[in-house]
Design a protein around this motif. Sequence first.
Motif, PDB file in Angstrom:
ATOM      1  N   ASP A   1       0.855  -1.190   0.000  1.00 34.96           N
ATOM      2  CA  ASP A   1       0.000   0.000   0.000  1.00 34.96           C
ATOM      3  C   ASP A   1       0.888   1.236   0.000  1.00 34.96           C
ATOM      4  N   LEU A   2       0.623   2.169  -0.914  1.00 38.30           N
ATOM      5  CA  LEU A   2       1.410   3.396  -1.009  1.00 38.30           C
ATOM      6  C   LEU A   2       1.024   4.352   0.110  1.00 38.30           C
ATOM      7  N   ASP A   3       2.008   5.063   0.624  1.00 44.70           N
ATOM      8  CA  ASP A   3       1.776   6.011   1.719  1.00 44.70           C
ATOM      9  C   ASP A   3       1.347   7.372   1.179  1.00 44.70           C
ATOM     10  N   ASP A   4       0.245   7.870   1.719  1.00 45.18           N
ATOM     11  CA  ASP A   4      -0.211   9.241   1.423  1.00 45.18           C
ATOM     12  C   ASP A   4      -0.359   9.502  -0.077  1.00 45.18           C
ATOM     13  N   PHE A   5      -0.877   8.520  -0.789  1.00 42.17           N
ATOM     14  CA  PHE A   5      -1.037   8.721  -2.235  1.00 42.17           C
ATOM     15  C   PHE A   5      -2.130   9.744  -2.542  1.00 42.17           C
ATOM     16  N   LYS A   6      -3.066   9.904  -1.627  1.00 41.96           N
ATOM     17  CA  LYS A   6      -4.132  10.887  -1.843  1.00 41.96           C
ATOM     18  C   LYS A   6      -3.549  12.290  -2.018  1.00 41.96           C
ATOM     19  N   GLY A   7      -2.446  12.573  -1.313  1.00 35.68           N
ATOM     20  CA  GLY A   7      -1.810  13.880  -1.464  1.00 35.68           C
ATOM     21  C   GLY A   7      -1.276  14.099  -2.865  1.00 35.68           C
ATOM     22  N   ILE A   8      -0.833  13.029  -3.527  1.00 36.09           N
ATOM     23  CA  ILE A   8      -0.357  13.144  -4.906  1.00 36.09           C
ATOM     24  C   ILE A   8      -1.506  13.543  -5.822  1.00 36.09           C
ATOM     25  N   ASN A   9      -2.654  12.889  -5.647  1.00 24.84           N
ATOM     26  CA  ASN A   9      -3.821  13.233  -6.467  1.00 24.84           C
ATOM     27  C   ASN A   9      -4.285  14.655  -6.196  1.00 24.84           C
TER      28      ASN A   9
ATOM     29  N   PRO B   1       9.931  16.843  -8.442  1.00 26.90           N
ATOM     30  CA  PRO B   1      10.385  15.553  -7.911  1.00 26.90           C
ATOM     31  C   PRO B   1       9.428  15.046  -6.833  1.00 26.90           C
ATOM     32  N   VAL B   2       9.106  13.779  -6.917  1.00 28.30           N
ATOM     33  CA  VAL B   2       8.169  13.165  -5.975  1.00 28.30           C
ATOM     34  C   VAL B   2       8.753  11.849  -5.500  1.00 28.30           C
ATOM     35  N   SER B   3       8.717  11.632  -4.200  1.00 31.87           N
ATOM     36  CA  SER B   3       9.139  10.363  -3.628  1.00 31.87           C
ATOM     37  C   SER B   3       8.021   9.868  -2.717  1.00 31.87           C
ATOM     38  N   ILE B   4       7.735   8.593  -2.791  1.00 31.95           N
ATOM     39  CA  ILE B   4       6.616   8.050  -2.037  1.00 31.95           C
ATOM     40  C   ILE B   4       7.034   6.732  -1.407  1.00 31.95           C
ATOM     41  N   GLY B   5       6.584   6.521  -0.180  1.00 29.89           N
ATOM     42  CA  GLY B   5       6.901   5.282   0.511  1.00 29.89           C
ATOM     43  C   GLY B   5       5.812   4.245   0.323  1.00 29.89           C
ATOM     44  N   ALA B   6       6.090   3.040   0.818  1.00 29.45           N
ATOM     45  CA  ALA B   6       5.120   1.952   0.718  1.00 29.45           C
ATOM     46  C   ALA B   6       5.249   1.055   1.931  1.00 29.45           C
ATOM     47  N   CYS B   7       4.115   0.581   2.408  1.00 25.69           N
ATOM     48  CA  CYS B   7       4.081  -0.398   3.482  1.00 25.69           C
ATOM     49  C   CYS B   7       3.734  -1.752   2.888  1.00 25.69           C
ATOM     50  N   VAL B   8       4.401  -2.794   3.397  1.00 23.62           N
ATOM     51  CA  VAL B   8       4.237  -4.122   2.833  1.00 23.62           C
ATOM     52  C   VAL B   8       3.899  -5.105   3.949  1.00 23.62           C
ATOM     53  N   GLY B   9       2.830  -5.883   3.701  1.00 23.37           N
ATOM     54  CA  GLY B   9       2.507  -6.998   4.582  1.00 23.37           C
ATOM     55  C   GLY B   9       2.865  -8.300   3.893  1.00 23.37           C
ATOM     56  N   VAL B  10       3.583  -9.174   4.622  1.00 19.49           N
ATOM     57  CA  VAL B  10       4.099 -10.403   4.038  1.00 19.49           C
ATOM     58  C   VAL B  10       3.531 -11.602   4.794  1.00 19.49           C
TER      59      VAL B  10
END
Length: 565
Positions: free
Chosen positions: A388-396, A464-473
């Motif tokens: 899941d991408l972090d704070d992707f709503k802010g990009i939109n 420039p845009v950098s975005i984090g992601a959380c991963v469940g394994v």
Amino acid sequence: MAASPRRRTAVVLGCVLAIVLLAGSNVLGQRISVLIDDAAQLAGGITATIVCWRTASRRTCSERQWRVLMAAGMACWTAGMAVWAFYRSALETPLPTASVADIGFFLFPIFAVPALLAFVGLSPRRAAAGTRHVWVMSLLDGAIVVGSLFVLSWATVLGAVVHASESESIEFLVAIMYPITDLVLVAMIVLLAVIPTIAARYRTQLTLLGAGILMMAISDSIYAYLVAIGAEFMPVLTDGGFIAGTALIALAAATPSTAQIDRSDPTTQASAATVTGERAQLLLPYALMGAIGIVLAILRVLTGELDSTVVVLGVAVVLLSLVRQVITLVQNDNLLRSLSRAQAELTYRAHHDGLTGLLNRSSFDEHLRAAVNDARAGLGRAVLLLIDLDDFKGINDRFGHGGGDRLLVELARRLDRCVTDGVVARFGGDEFTALVYADLDAGRETAVRITEAMRVVHEIDGHPVSIGACVGVVQIGQLDRAPNGPAAVTGQGTSTVEEDELMRLADRAMYTAKRSGKAGIYAYDTAGTLSVVPSRPDQGSLGTKPKMVAGEPDPARLIGPPTRT
């Protein structure tokens, strides 16, 4: 027929009758009567050509096609009539012998046959073949039909008559072909009129068109009779059929159809009448070729020889039919290729996300189900990742959905490159899933590569845009249910973790990462232990056992839906 077309038809026929009576009475003298007769025929041909062409520009599909073809046929007929008039009026030859005029007259039925066949409309197959294919095939059909009739007529009647009277062979041959082709056209109109759908839509047009061609056939028959008996001139009055026929053809083109139907509607195009008419059009040339073959075989048996004219013309018809068949085969091959490409495209769209090109959710579920079944049978190992991408709503919000979509496409490419042995899917929105066909350690390493790839800077509209992601394994495997919960992988367990339960565990692990500061990774092993996975080398070794999360509930109770915060 509506009141307006009836009134118009009555007026036009009244004018035609007046002209015919004036020219046929010889009140103004023979020469003037012939000039009036020739001028009236030329005027009728020109009018029919112009009306057919002008009305075609305001029609579509089959209504346009038959008018354009009839306009071409009437243009050829008018050109022949101009030569005929020159013979009679300038050279004073009352009954011209075979001449260039006959070329124009004989081209008329070649265009008229496909014009009548156009009344059946276009099936989806012919519409998909393209306009050029339809026109070429229509003209080939007309040439094959007329040529076949010529061969049959010569083989059965004309040849014997011509050979019996060599001095008038060409004249009689040319003359007798006119009523034969005209009567074939009339027969085709009658056949079209008995098809209920066509009759309901084109009754008025077919009535006027059939009447016009019938009037021309009557005058053509009189001409053939006069040639047969050796007449030296053709009475002006007998040309009335040509004048009336061209006028009626013009009226048919000017008359609208009875019911307005949307010809662009595929369901309309695929009506039973259309399909039946198309089959008749496809089979007609071959049926005539079959008839030619039967007749020639009978003549060969009875007489022991075949007329050279029949052989030459028969070969020409066969060659035209072969050309037609080759074009049909090539077009069918193109249609099959198009159909295969369309099916492949539909299959692709059914299994892939339209934006990113990754697998879609339903297709991923199939892969997950297969992985679970393989794990049950001990045939393979796999690890489930939920990203899941972090704070992707802010990009939109900042760049709009267009900018957000472009970023999703780029991140999907990176994600696909990170999963070297497995499949990746867009789960929905800014969530992705992946299956890694390996053990848990390899799944953790893949998760680390994913989070690092996501953080690489990407430009959107120059920013420039950098975005984090959380991963469940979650490792996929069979679990024994111990008194206090899942214990270990045995391959012979009596309880299995189903696909939806795996997704719940991956979802809980991913949201645990979000609550722990985002851009993190948490993993469940087959023992049900939830552990943080370090995303940088200084945070711990991937080969060491990660620590347990304090306060994390018993994994055996994680089967129910998680609570998202």
